[in-house]
Design an enzyme around this catalytic site. Structure first.
Site, mmCIF file in Angstrom:
data_model
loop_
_atom_site.group_PDB
_atom_site.id
_atom_site.type_symbol
_atom_site.label_atom_id
_atom_site.label_comp_id
_atom_site.label_asym_id
_atom_site.label_seq_id
_atom_site.Cartn_x
_atom_site.Cartn_y
_atom_site.Cartn_z
ATOM 1 N N GLU A 85 0.819 -1.211 0.000
ATOM 2 C CA GLU A 85 0.000 0.000 0.000
ATOM 3 C C GLU A 85 0.853 1.261 0.000
ATOM 4 O OE1 GLU A 85 -0.204 -2.688 2.063
ATOM 5 O OE2 GLU A 85 -2.067 -2.566 3.202
ATOM 6 N N CYS A 127 -2.933 -2.274 7.488
ATOM 7 C CA CYS A 127 -2.543 -2.159 8.888
ATOM 8 C C CYS A 127 -2.690 -0.694 9.329
ATOM 9 C CB CYS A 127 -1.103 -2.624 9.067
ATOM 10 S SG CYS A 127 0.121 -1.526 8.296
#
Length: 149
Positions: free
Chosen positions: A49, A77
């Site tokens: 990401e 996360c």
């Protein structure tokens, strides 16, 4: 999401945890894509990401990634959810939930915290079975290798 799965499989082939991510603008153009690269780079921030967000900002010529969607095979996360907030990405679509670290609704939720200056929509479970299967196979192979060494 199919492209994110391809990126995840490519990361796994390189010994990385199989996570793939891409940033797509509202016109459907892929601005950037990446697979995990923590092991290869030794960078704890080498999550798919973050790599895709950084590259999309370069492509866009600025840090604001409004009018985009981040597609990722695993629930982001806390670190990645924070980056999503800071980049002003309005929507995240992910595959598998992460019961140990997911911060888009599972362990915690940075996507809709009213105390923060930005919020983003979340679509969970898209191609979740394929994403989970890829992760499970990777970790099973890793455990088998450790057992034989």
């Amino acid at each position: 999401m199919r492209r994110a799965l391809e990126l995840a499989a490519a990361a796994a082939a390189l010994g990385e945890v199989p996570v793939g991510a891409l940033v797509v603008d509202d016109a459907g153009t892929i601005l950037a894509e990446a697979g995990n690269a923590r092991e290869r780079t030794g960078d704890p921030c080498g999550h798919a990401e973050l790599l895709a967000i950084r590259a999309a900002a370069v492509t866009r010529g600025g840090w604001r990634l409004d009018r985009t969607t981040l597609y990722v095979t695993l629930e982001p996360c806390a670190m990645c959810a924070g980056a999503i907030l800071l980049a002003r990405i309005p929507r995240v679509v992910y595959g598998a939930s992460d019961p140990k670290g997911g911060y888009c609704g599972t362990v915690g939720d940075l996507s809709a915290n009213p105390r923060l200056n930005h919020r983003f929509g979340v679509v969970a479970g898209v191609l979740a079975e394929e994403s989970s299967t890829l992760l499970a196979a990777f970790f099973a192979a890793m455990r088998a290798r450790k057992k034989h060494t």
